[in-house]
Scaffold this motif. Structure first.
Motif, PDB file in Angstrom:
ATOM      1  N   TYR A  55       0.857  -1.185   0.000  1.00  0.00           N
ATOM      2  CA  TYR A  55       0.000   0.000   0.000  1.00  0.00           C
ATOM      3  C   TYR A  55       0.896   1.240   0.000  1.00  0.00           C
ATOM      4  O   TYR A  55       2.093   1.175   0.320  1.00  0.00           O
ATOM      5  CB  TYR A  55      -0.976   0.004   1.182  1.00  0.00           C
ATOM      6  CG  TYR A  55      -0.506  -0.714   2.412  1.00  0.00           C
ATOM      7  CD1 TYR A  55      -0.851  -2.043   2.641  1.00  0.00           C
ATOM      8  CD2 TYR A  55       0.313  -0.074   3.342  1.00  0.00           C
ATOM      9  CE1 TYR A  55      -0.409  -2.714   3.776  1.00  0.00           C
ATOM     10  CE2 TYR A  55       0.752  -0.736   4.477  1.00  0.00           C
ATOM     11  CZ  TYR A  55       0.392  -2.057   4.686  1.00  0.00           C
ATOM     12  OH  TYR A  55       0.842  -2.729   5.800  1.00  0.00           O
ATOM     13  N   THR A  60       9.104  -0.332   5.757  1.00  0.00           N
ATOM     14  CA  THR A  60       9.534  -1.649   6.230  1.00  0.00           C
ATOM     15  C   THR A  60       9.165  -1.804   7.707  1.00  0.00           C
ATOM     16  O   THR A  60       8.992  -0.806   8.415  1.00  0.00           O
ATOM     17  CB  THR A  60      11.062  -1.826   6.102  1.00  0.00           C
ATOM     18  OG1 THR A  60      11.707  -0.800   6.874  1.00  0.00           O
ATOM     19  CG2 THR A  60      11.517  -1.761   4.666  1.00  0.00           C
ATOM     20  N   GLY A 188      -3.247  -5.285   8.928  1.00  0.00           N
ATOM     21  CA  GLY A 188      -4.448  -4.753   9.577  1.00  0.00           C
ATOM     22  C   GLY A 188      -4.153  -3.487  10.370  1.00  0.00           C
ATOM     23  O   GLY A 188      -4.882  -2.488  10.264  1.00  0.00           O
ATOM     24  N   GLN A 210      -3.001 -10.594  19.866  1.00  0.00           N
ATOM     25  CA  GLN A 210      -1.855 -10.316  18.989  1.00  0.00           C
ATOM     26  C   GLN A 210      -0.825  -9.535  19.789  1.00  0.00           C
ATOM     27  O   GLN A 210      -1.188  -8.710  20.627  1.00  0.00           O
ATOM     28  CB  GLN A 210      -2.289  -9.445  17.803  1.00  0.00           C
ATOM     29  CG  GLN A 210      -3.458  -9.979  17.011  1.00  0.00           C
ATOM     30  CD  GLN A 210      -3.102 -11.166  16.125  1.00  0.00           C
ATOM     31  OE1 GLN A 210      -2.093 -11.141  15.446  1.00  0.00           O
ATOM     32  NE2 GLN A 210      -3.915 -12.200  16.154  1.00  0.00           N
ATOM     33  N   GLY A 317      -4.635 -12.106   6.030  1.00  0.00           N
ATOM     34  CA  GLY A 317      -3.448 -12.869   5.651  1.00  0.00           C
ATOM     35  C   GLY A 317      -3.577 -13.582   4.310  1.00  0.00           C
ATOM     36  O   GLY A 317      -4.495 -13.330   3.521  1.00  0.00           O
TER      37      GLY A 317
HETATM   38  N1  LIG Z   1       5.742  -3.222   5.941  1.00  0.00           N
HETATM   39  C1  LIG Z   1       5.904  -4.506   5.872  1.00  0.00           C
HETATM   40  O1  LIG Z   1       7.020  -4.985   5.665  1.00  0.00           O
HETATM   41  C2  LIG Z   1       4.716  -5.386   6.056  1.00  0.00           C
HETATM   42  C3  LIG Z   1       4.895  -6.730   6.192  1.00  0.00           C
HETATM   43  N2  LIG Z   1       3.834  -7.558   6.345  1.00  0.00           N
HETATM   44  C4  LIG Z   1       4.096  -8.987   6.499  1.00  0.00           C
HETATM   45  O2  LIG Z   1       3.292  -9.682   5.566  1.00  0.00           O
HETATM   46  C5  LIG Z   1       2.830 -10.898   6.126  1.00  0.00           C
HETATM   47  C6  LIG Z   1       1.298 -10.938   6.090  1.00  0.00           C
HETATM   48  O3  LIG Z   1       0.805  -9.970   7.041  1.00  0.00           O
HETATM   49  P1  LIG Z   1      -0.757  -9.747   7.233  1.00  0.00           P
HETATM   50  O4  LIG Z   1      -1.358  -9.436   5.906  1.00  0.00           O
HETATM   51  O5  LIG Z   1      -0.933  -8.809   8.332  1.00  0.00           O
HETATM   52  O6  LIG Z   1      -1.322 -11.198   7.614  1.00  0.00           O
HETATM   53  P2  LIG Z   1      -1.047 -12.077   8.942  1.00  0.00           P
HETATM   54  O7  LIG Z   1      -1.282 -13.486   8.524  1.00  0.00           O
HETATM   55  O8  LIG Z   1       0.203 -11.737   9.588  1.00  0.00           O
HETATM   56  O9  LIG Z   1      -2.235 -11.626   9.937  1.00  0.00           O
HETATM   57  C7  LIG Z   1      -3.560 -12.012   9.663  1.00  0.00           C
HETATM   58  C8  LIG Z   1      -4.470 -11.502  10.764  1.00  0.00           C
HETATM   59  O10 LIG Z   1      -5.796 -11.858  10.403  1.00  0.00           O
HETATM   60  C9  LIG Z   1      -6.354 -12.699  11.413  1.00  0.00           C
HETATM   61  N3  LIG Z   1      -7.196 -13.688  10.777  1.00  0.00           N
HETATM   62  C10 LIG Z   1      -6.823 -14.692   9.953  1.00  0.00           C
HETATM   63  N4  LIG Z   1      -7.898 -15.391   9.548  1.00  0.00           N
HETATM   64  C11 LIG Z   1      -8.973 -14.807  10.145  1.00  0.00           C
HETATM   65  C12 LIG Z   1     -10.370 -15.075  10.123  1.00  0.00           C
HETATM   66  N5  LIG Z   1     -10.865 -16.099   9.422  1.00  0.00           N
HETATM   67  N6  LIG Z   1     -11.172 -14.283  10.861  1.00  0.00           N
HETATM   68  C13 LIG Z   1     -10.669 -13.240  11.582  1.00  0.00           C
HETATM   69  N7  LIG Z   1      -9.359 -12.944  11.644  1.00  0.00           N
HETATM   70  C14 LIG Z   1      -8.519 -13.728  10.909  1.00  0.00           C
HETATM   71  C15 LIG Z   1      -5.165 -13.306  12.117  1.00  0.00           C
HETATM   72  O11 LIG Z   1      -5.550 -13.705  13.408  1.00  0.00           O
HETATM   73  P3  LIG Z   1      -5.040 -15.102  14.078  1.00  0.00           P
HETATM   74  O12 LIG Z   1      -3.686 -14.795  14.624  1.00  0.00           O
HETATM   75  O13 LIG Z   1      -6.085 -15.364  15.103  1.00  0.00           O
HETATM   76  O14 LIG Z   1      -5.011 -16.124  12.973  1.00  0.00           O
HETATM   77  C16 LIG Z   1      -4.203 -12.118  12.125  1.00  0.00           C
HETATM   78  O15 LIG Z   1      -4.552 -11.196  13.116  1.00  0.00           O
HETATM   79  C17 LIG Z   1       3.423 -10.964   7.535  1.00  0.00           C
HETATM   80  O16 LIG Z   1       4.616 -11.681   7.483  1.00  0.00           O
HETATM   81  C18 LIG Z   1       3.695  -9.515   7.859  1.00  0.00           C
HETATM   82  O17 LIG Z   1       4.694  -9.343   8.830  1.00  0.00           O
HETATM   83  C19 LIG Z   1       2.557  -7.087   6.345  1.00  0.00           C
HETATM   84  C20 LIG Z   1       2.325  -5.742   6.230  1.00  0.00           C
HETATM   85  C21 LIG Z   1       3.387  -4.774   6.099  1.00  0.00           C
END
Ligand SMILES: NC(=O)C1=CN([C@@H]2O[C@H](COP(=O)(O)OP(=O)(O)OC[C@H]3O[C@@H](n4cnc5c(N)ncnc54)[C@H](OP(=O)(O)O)[C@@H]3O)[C@@H](O)[C@H]2O)C=CC1
Length: 432
Positions: A55, A60, A188, A210, A317
């Protein structure tokens, strides 16, 4: 050294690191297919919701110091947490410095890769002129793990707009709207923070506790501070100090309307965000538990509370996998662990490597650089994977099952420093 042709899939940061290591090892019969019209992977920002990209406000989450290739430092002028544009510029400079473009075919999408009867691969790909195929001795998958969005089913019917975090690009379109962001990971919390600056209100629904951690401690990046405790025998000290630090810096998460994580801090993939807790305490974001159902614009949460929303952004995710591999790659969609030695090699497929299929608490591409050196060493005959590879995969997965909360989200989680040391040890053992 025998002559081998290697096919690399994806020219994001891990693909670039891979090509460089292979070329440096003398493996130059190389072709890297990149489906998009530019290298850089998801760091190429695009307004198009159908094109996977960061986005607009992404920076980072690992610091500059720990996100630069050892042989190619980031410019001095870069801040501690570079922007997505700065990372893309850095990657482009890396590609130019090591003359990597000559191996990359842009707008060339690998659609299938099938093992050949007598070894090697038949690769099918599409470009502007149609479908083609070619053979390769080795296949290296660098296509990342942020492609297949997890889009949960919400019982009932929501009549507003819905999108996945992968389709979210910038906050502008959300001005004046009531927005629900589901998921408390890095996406998120980043998105909820950004959208809260223009929306009429934002709720952040987090279904399970979290670990949300500020990016700076005592004025320095968190990962730099904790790197001092990188040795494996200091893991418990690292965990203890992080817990203490969180108590002092953040306090109980319940004070923000969020659930309190229990157990070891690092058993969860942490969310590195200095802003979100602040936005909650400024009344611009409301912390909520999981979502239960929807009816019209109304969403009901698991604690029985309800609120109306115009938009839901699912920051829930991504699934693992490489669809073009078909049956070669078992369905990892629901896996809590992947059956890969060093998170890179399947036991029964010696001519296939996954590079960058890891989730460190830190930078992926610096570790991918080490992974690529190992792949190059095996291809050039300098190293052989161990004979007891299956037993090692099982042993490592048993260890990781104890370390990390069992979930799809932690299937490829690694401890940055320990994983780096593990790769280093293998690399040093044969003198690379
Ligand atoms: N600037 C950067 O470098 C960034 C890096 N990233 C990285 O990208 C990767 C992906 O990140 P992200 O997109 O945040 O995804 P993540 O998988 O890290 O997080 C997903 C979130 O959604 C929740 N979730 C999953 N399934 C459901 C569901 N069915 N109902 C409700 N909640 C749900 C999870 O909760 P639960 O734990 O309960 O499963 C968790 O809170 C990670 O490695 C992250 O560190 C992301 C954004 C920025």
């Amino acid at each position: 050294m025998d002559h081998y042709r290697v096919c690399v899939v994806g020219a994001g940061p891990t693909g670039l690191a891979t090509i460089k290591s292979l070329a440096e090892a003398g493996i130059t019969d190389l072709i890297c297919h990149e489906a998009q019209d530019a290298s850089g992977g998801i760091w190429v920002y695009s307004d198009d919701p159908e094109r996977p990209s960061v986005y607009q406000t992404a920076h980072t989450i690992s610091s500059k110091m720990l996100s630069q290739f050892p042989d190619f430092p980031m410019p001095d002028a870069y801040p501690d947490y570079p922007s997505n544009r700065q990372i893309l510029d850095y990657m482009r400079a890396y590609e130019a410095r090591f003359d990597l473009s000559r191996y990359i075919r842009l707008k060339s999408k690998v659609t299938a890769a099938r093992p050949r009867d007598n070894g090697g691969w038949e690769i099918s790909f599409e470009d502007a002129t149609g479908g083609h195929s070619q053979t390769a001795d080795y296949l290296i998958v660098c296509s990342g793990h942020h492609r297949e969005p997890v889009m949960p089913d919400l019982p009932g019917e929501f009549s507003g707009e819905q999108l996945h975090a992968g389709q979210y690009k910038k906050a502008d379109g959300f001005a004046g709207k009531k927005v629900l962001v589901v998921g408390g990971g890095n996406s998120g919390c980043d998105i909820a923070s950004a959208v809260s600056r223009v929306a009429s209100h934002v709720s952040l629904s987090i279904r399970s506790p979290q670990v949300i951690v500020p990016k700076l401690v005592a004025g320095r990046p968190l990962d730099v501070q904790f790197a001092k405790l990188r040795k494996p025998h200091l893991r418990w000290a690292r965990d203890g100090l992080l817990k203490l630090g969180l108590t002092l810096l953040v306090g109980p998460y319940e004070r923000y309307g969020l659930q309190q994580p229990r157990g070891r801090v690092l058993s969860h993939h942490p969310t590195l965000n200095t802003v979100i807790l602040d936005r909650i305490r400024h009344g611009m974001v409301t912390g909520r538990p999981g979502v239960r159902s929807a009816a019209g614009r109304e969403v009901t949460f698991t604690d029985g509370t309800r609120a109306d929303f115009d938009v839901i952004i699912w920051a829930t995710g991504y699934r693992l996998g490489a669809p073009f591999l078909g049956d070669v790659c078992p369905d990892w969609n629901e896996a809590a662990q992947v059956p890969l030695y060093l998170k890179m090699m399947l036991a029964d497929v010696p001519d296939l490597f996954f590079i960058g299929l890891i989730q460190p608490i830190g930078c992926i591409w610096v570790l991918a650089d080490q992974q690529a050196k190992l792949a190059a060493a095996e291809i050039s005959g300098a190293w052989r994977r161990p004979a007891d590879i299956k037993a090692r995969i099982e042993r490592d997965n048993r260890r990781d099952a104890k370390r990390y909360k069992a979930s799809l989200r932690h299937a490829v989680q690694v401890d940055t420093h320990e994983y780096a040391a593990e790769l280093d040890k293998v690399l040093c053992d044969f003198g690379k």
